[in-house]
Design a protein around this motif. Structure first.
Motif, PDB file in Angstrom:
ATOM      1  N   LEU A  52       9.728  36.157  22.751  1.00 15.88           N
ATOM      2  CA  LEU A  52       9.368  37.526  22.380  1.00 15.88           C
ATOM      3  C   LEU A  52       9.001  38.330  23.609  1.00 15.88           C
ATOM      4  O   LEU A  52       8.636  37.777  24.651  1.00 15.88           O
ATOM      5  CB  LEU A  52       8.206  37.550  21.381  1.00 15.88           C
ATOM      6  N   GLY A  53       9.155  39.651  23.496  1.00 13.88           N
ATOM      7  CA  GLY A  53       8.826  40.525  24.603  1.00 13.88           C
ATOM      8  C   GLY A  53       8.985  41.977  24.216  1.00 13.88           C
ATOM      9  O   GLY A  53       9.240  42.309  23.051  1.00 13.88           O
ATOM     10  N   ALA A  54       8.813  42.851  25.193  1.00 16.09           N
ATOM     11  CA  ALA A  54       8.882  44.285  24.953  1.00 16.09           C
ATOM     12  C   ALA A  54       9.425  44.969  26.196  1.00 16.09           C
ATOM     13  O   ALA A  54       9.492  44.375  27.278  1.00 16.09           O
ATOM     14  CB  ALA A  54       7.494  44.833  24.619  1.00 16.09           C
ATOM     15  N   THR A  55       9.839  46.217  26.045  1.00 14.29           N
ATOM     16  CA  THR A  55      10.260  47.005  27.202  1.00 14.29           C
ATOM     17  C   THR A  55       9.030  47.629  27.848  1.00 14.29           C
ATOM     18  O   THR A  55       7.984  47.795  27.208  1.00 14.29           O
ATOM     19  CB  THR A  55      11.249  48.112  26.799  1.00 14.29           C
ATOM     20  N   ALA A 106       2.868  33.401  31.911  1.00 13.93           N
ATOM     21  CA  ALA A 106       4.194  33.334  32.523  1.00 13.93           C
ATOM     22  C   ALA A 106       5.162  34.268  31.797  1.00 13.93           C
ATOM     23  O   ALA A 106       5.307  34.200  30.581  1.00 13.93           O
ATOM     24  CB  ALA A 106       4.714  31.905  32.505  1.00 13.93           C
ATOM     25  N   THR A 107       5.821  35.136  32.559  1.00 16.28           N
ATOM     26  CA  THR A 107       6.662  36.175  31.962  1.00 16.28           C
ATOM     27  C   THR A 107       7.948  36.344  32.745  1.00 16.28           C
ATOM     28  O   THR A 107       7.920  36.578  33.963  1.00 16.28           O
ATOM     29  CB  THR A 107       5.916  37.531  31.942  1.00 16.28           C
ATOM     30  N   ARG A 108       9.075  36.248  32.071  1.00 17.36           N
ATOM     31  CA  ARG A 108      10.364  36.560  32.685  1.00 17.36           C
ATOM     32  C   ARG A 108      10.535  38.075  32.670  1.00 17.36           C
ATOM     33  O   ARG A 108      10.347  38.721  31.646  1.00 17.36           O
ATOM     34  CB  ARG A 108      11.493  35.892  31.911  1.00 17.36           C
ATOM     35  N   ARG A 128       9.486  40.560  29.744  1.00 18.78           N
ATOM     36  CA  ARG A 128       9.362  42.013  29.779  1.00 18.78           C
ATOM     37  C   ARG A 128      10.704  42.581  30.176  1.00 18.78           C
ATOM     38  O   ARG A 128      11.424  41.992  30.993  1.00 18.78           O
ATOM     39  CB  ARG A 128       8.331  42.465  30.830  1.00 18.78           C
ATOM     40  N   TYR A 129      11.054  43.740  29.613  1.00 22.27           N
ATOM     41  CA  TYR A 129      12.306  44.392  29.985  1.00 22.27           C
ATOM     42  C   TYR A 129      11.982  45.624  30.819  1.00 22.27           C
ATOM     43  O   TYR A 129      11.341  46.554  30.338  1.00 22.27           O
ATOM     44  CB  TYR A 129      13.131  44.771  28.752  1.00 22.27           C
ATOM     45  N   SER A 130      12.430  45.614  32.096  1.00 19.69           N
ATOM     46  CA  SER A 130      12.035  46.643  33.048  1.00 19.69           C
ATOM     47  C   SER A 130      13.178  47.507  33.544  1.00 19.69           C
ATOM     48  O   SER A 130      12.979  48.339  34.435  1.00 19.69           O
ATOM     49  CB  SER A 130      11.340  45.985  34.260  1.00 19.69           C
ATOM     50  N   SER A 137      12.840  45.471  39.837  1.00 18.39           N
ATOM     51  CA  SER A 137      13.345  45.761  41.178  1.00 18.39           C
ATOM     52  C   SER A 137      13.716  44.471  41.883  1.00 18.39           C
ATOM     53  O   SER A 137      13.238  43.385  41.543  1.00 18.39           O
ATOM     54  CB  SER A 137      12.280  46.509  41.996  1.00 18.39           C
ATOM     55  N   ALA A 138      14.568  44.613  42.886  1.00 19.38           N
ATOM     56  CA  ALA A 138      15.050  43.439  43.618  1.00 19.38           C
ATOM     57  C   ALA A 138      13.912  42.717  44.320  1.00 19.38           C
ATOM     58  O   ALA A 138      13.989  41.510  44.570  1.00 19.38           O
ATOM     59  CB  ALA A 138      16.108  43.862  44.632  1.00 19.38           C
ATOM     60  N   SER A 139      12.818  43.452  44.631  1.00 15.85           N
ATOM     61  CA  SER A 139      11.697  42.847  45.347  1.00 15.85           C
ATOM     62  C   SER A 139      10.725  42.118  44.424  1.00 15.85           C
ATOM     63  O   SER A 139       9.836  41.416  44.880  1.00 15.85           O
ATOM     64  CB  SER A 139      10.928  43.928  46.121  1.00 15.85           C
ATOM     65  N   SER A 140      10.886  42.312  43.111  1.00 14.26           N
ATOM     66  CA  SER A 140       9.986  41.662  42.157  1.00 14.26           C
ATOM     67  C   SER A 140      10.534  40.301  41.756  1.00 14.26           C
ATOM     68  O   SER A 140      11.747  40.136  41.613  1.00 14.26           O
ATOM     69  CB  SER A 140       9.816  42.530  40.904  1.00 14.26           C
ATOM     70  N   PRO A 141       9.660  39.326  41.555  1.00 14.57           N
ATOM     71  CA  PRO A 141      10.141  38.007  41.124  1.00 14.57           C
ATOM     72  C   PRO A 141      10.660  38.071  39.700  1.00 14.57           C
ATOM     73  O   PRO A 141      10.216  38.889  38.896  1.00 14.57           O
ATOM     74  CB  PRO A 141       8.882  37.136  41.217  1.00 14.57           C
ATOM     75  N   ASP A 142      11.626  37.231  39.391  1.00 17.74           N
ATOM     76  CA  ASP A 142      12.158  37.179  38.035  1.00 17.74           C
ATOM     77  C   ASP A 142      11.113  36.672  37.057  1.00 17.74           C
ATOM     78  O   ASP A 142      11.115  37.035  35.882  1.00 17.74           O
ATOM     79  CB  ASP A 142      13.391  36.284  37.980  1.00 17.74           C
ATOM     80  N   VAL A 143      10.224  35.805  37.525  1.00 19.47           N
ATOM     81  CA  VAL A 143       9.151  35.284  36.684  1.00 19.47           C
ATOM     82  C   VAL A 143       7.816  35.626  37.333  1.00 19.47           C
ATOM     83  O   VAL A 143       7.585  35.327  38.504  1.00 19.47           O
ATOM     84  CB  VAL A 143       9.264  33.760  36.500  1.00 19.47           C
ATOM     85  N   GLN A 144       6.957  36.288  36.583  1.00 21.16           N
ATOM     86  CA  GLN A 144       5.635  36.655  37.080  1.00 21.16           C
ATOM     87  C   GLN A 144       4.588  35.750  36.451  1.00 21.16           C
ATOM     88  O   GLN A 144       4.695  35.362  35.293  1.00 21.16           O
ATOM     89  CB  GLN A 144       5.328  38.119  36.760  1.00 21.16           C
ATOM     90  N   ARG A 145       3.556  35.464  37.231  1.00 20.30           N
ATOM     91  CA  ARG A 145       2.499  34.571  36.758  1.00 20.30           C
ATOM     92  C   ARG A 145       1.765  35.165  35.562  1.00 20.30           C
ATOM     93  O   ARG A 145       1.397  34.450  34.635  1.00 20.30           O
ATOM     94  CB  ARG A 145       1.517  34.283  37.890  1.00 20.30           C
ATOM     95  N   ASP A 146       1.540  36.468  35.587  1.00 22.27           N
ATOM     96  CA  ASP A 146       0.893  37.145  34.463  1.00 22.27           C
ATOM     97  C   ASP A 146       1.568  38.513  34.291  1.00 22.27           C
ATOM     98  O   ASP A 146       1.053  39.530  34.754  1.00 22.27           O
ATOM     99  CB  ASP A 146      -0.600  37.303  34.709  1.00 22.27           C
ATOM    100  N   GLY A 147       2.703  38.503  33.645  1.00 23.60           N
ATOM    101  CA  GLY A 147       3.501  39.712  33.529  1.00 23.60           C
ATOM    102  C   GLY A 147       2.930  40.778  32.614  1.00 23.60           C
ATOM    103  O   GLY A 147       3.427  41.890  32.583  1.00 23.60           O
ATOM    104  N   TYR A 148       1.865  40.447  31.882  1.00 22.38           N
ATOM    105  CA  TYR A 148       1.244  41.413  30.986  1.00 22.38           C
ATOM    106  C   TYR A 148      -0.187  41.726  31.416  1.00 22.38           C
ATOM    107  O   TYR A 148      -1.012  42.154  30.601  1.00 22.38           O
ATOM    108  CB  TYR A 148       1.276  40.903  29.547  1.00 22.38           C
TER     109      TYR A 148
END
Length: 494
Positions: free
Chosen positions: A314-317, A469-471, A399-401, A476-487
């Protein structure tokens, strides 16, 4: 079971009856897929069946053409969805559309995707060209889109009628899949349900429903918006609708009301002028706690372990509803942010923490902050609560960015054409995803969906194993595909 293929047509003999569909080519692949459109899973909900539970469609004789989309519950253009979702007149609105690469091959046993459309539980249509399953067919997945009753007819409380008629339609459609999908090359024991917005809320509602557990094995919720309407709010809305119609709130009285008049009264009764009421109180119309199908709020059911054996993504934009403030940037820049957020119901301490947690959004201006707050409050807090409620159950969060839309941000619905890998659709793509949406993003998004459907897993760390953990898709190209705490930016609202 043998198919009869004549030119572009293909016939399948399913338990409910023989149907004739059509072969179509798949862009970029030598895999053909067949579409069977408008197959009824229940009798037309009209007359005495208008406010009744869905009645199973009896087997028909001969061959039924399934070459065109059937009637939709949506009437006209409500003007609320960013997805092309046409309305089709007619009475038989309880139908499914099946897309398959292996029609008639009962031993194919392909995994199945069942899609429930969004639209706030009062709009939307399964006949969207974006919901065509050809890309999933290319990847070995049978796809089904579902029609269901909307608005007050589908979800309003009426004494003497079963509650949650729209929910009962979802269940009836899933029962049809369970009994018939093998004839279309699908495996009834490998069904993943998915949906976006209200459709995302629908699949989360089903995930928390004890009586639906045997009908699916996995869930993907895009921007899920559950309703969990309380009995008190359901009765209040019914009284308001009846008052606007000038009738008693009885089954006999509602049954006599013209469809157009009922829709007008429903719109008037659910028209909220103060956005903070919606943000704090939630949706007024949708799946309701009825003591039968929904015995408690969905979150409470998930905490209790309902659906814990099923994988969930699950996720959101990032900016679901920021487009609602388009054109107001200059006006809002002169109003203090504390005042703007205060009017939205955000208390002082939470305002301070929220602004401190979102410096990049603050730098974009007041309209961006208010739009992000609306998006976070309505959608992203629910993502965290749902993922946390699942505990150790297999759960993945994203998350959809992707901000390539004409709105300049990752708005509501922007992920849908990437998820379905339908960027070549002739309708509606540039208006939402921009003139040059990246195919690589569609490959990644659609690929993740296929992985869940086929393998019951995702390729990034699970929230259940690594909370936070959040995909991130389309960042942006400089952001990791997976963030430790994306929310992290949403947590001050919890």
């Amino acid at each position: 079971m043998t198919d009869t293929q004549i030119d572009t047509f293909v016939e399948v003999d399913a338990p409910t009856g023989r149907v004739r569909g059509a072969w179509r080519p798949t862009v970029g692949s030598d895999v053909r897929s067949a579409a069977f459109l408008g197959i009824p899973f229940a009798e037309a909900p009209v007359g005495d069946l208008r406010f009744a539970a869905p009645v199973r469609k009896t087997r028909w004789e001969g061959v039924r053409d399934a070459l065109d989309f059937a009637a939709t519950a949506q009437r006209g253009d409500p003007g609320v969805t960013l997805i092309p979702e046409p309305s089709i007149p007619g009475e038989s609105t309880l139908n499914v559309n099946v897309f398959t690469p292996r029609p008639g091959e009962e031993d194919a046993e392909l995994p199945v995707l069942v899609w429930i459309h969004g639209g706030g539980y009062f709009a939307g249509s399964p006949a969207s060209p974006w919901y065509d399953g050809r890309s999933f067919n290319r990847d070995g997945v049978v796809t089904v889109s579902v029609g269901y009753r909307l608005g007050f007819v589908g979800f309003g409380h009426v004494d003497g009628a079963p509650d949650n008629r729209g929910v009962r339609d979802w269940i009836a459609a899933l029962e049809w899949v369970r009994e018939n999908i093998r004839a279309f090359g699908g495996d009834p024991s490998r069904v993943t349900i998915a949906g976006q917005s209200a459709g995302g809320g629908a699949v989360l509602t089903l995930l928390g429903m004890e009586k639906a557990q045997h009908l699916f094995h996995g869930v993907w919720a895009l921007s899920g918006a559950t309703a969990d309407v309380t009995p008190e709010n359901a009765r209040t809305l019914t009284a308001t609708v009846a008052n606007k119609l000038g009738i008693e709130p009885t089954l006999a009285a509602f049954t006599e009301v013209d469809e157009e008049k009922l829709i007008e009264a429903q719109k008037a009764a659910t028209d909220i002028k103060d956005l903070s009421v919606l943000l704090d109180g939630g949706l007024m119309l949708g799946p309701a706690i009825d003591g039968d199908l929904l015995v408690r709020p969905t979150i409470d059911s998930l905490v209790a372990g309902v659906g814990a054996d099923k994988p969930l993504v699950l996720g959101a934009t990032d900016d679901e509803f920021s487009m609602a403030l388009a054109g107001q940037e200059k006006k809002l820049r002169w109003i203090p942010l504390s005042l703007l957020l205060g009017k939205m119901g955000l208390k002082r301490d939470a305002r301070r923490r929220y602004l401190a947690a979102n410096p990049a959004v603050v730098a974009k201006g007041h309209a961006a902050v208010v739009g992000r707050y609306i998006s976070d409050k309505m959608f992203k807090t629910a993502v965290i609560r749902t993922a946390d409620a699942r505990g150790a159950a297999p759960t993945w969060v994203y998350r959809y960015s992707y901000a390539g839309s004409p709105f300049g941000s990752a708005v509501h619905c922007i992920d849908v054409p990437f998820w379905f890998d339908c960027l070549d659709s002739p309708v509606g793509i540039p208006a939402l995803a921009g003139p040059k949406p990246p195919q690589a993003l569609a490959d990644a998004t659609h690929g993740a969906a296929v992985a869940l459907i086929r393998e019951s897993t995702a390729e990034w760390p699970s929230w259940s194993g690594q909370p936070g953990a959040t995909r991130v898709f389309g960042g942006s190209a400089s952001s990791p595909d997976v963030q430790r705490d994306g929310y992290a930016g949403v947590r001050p609202l919890l």
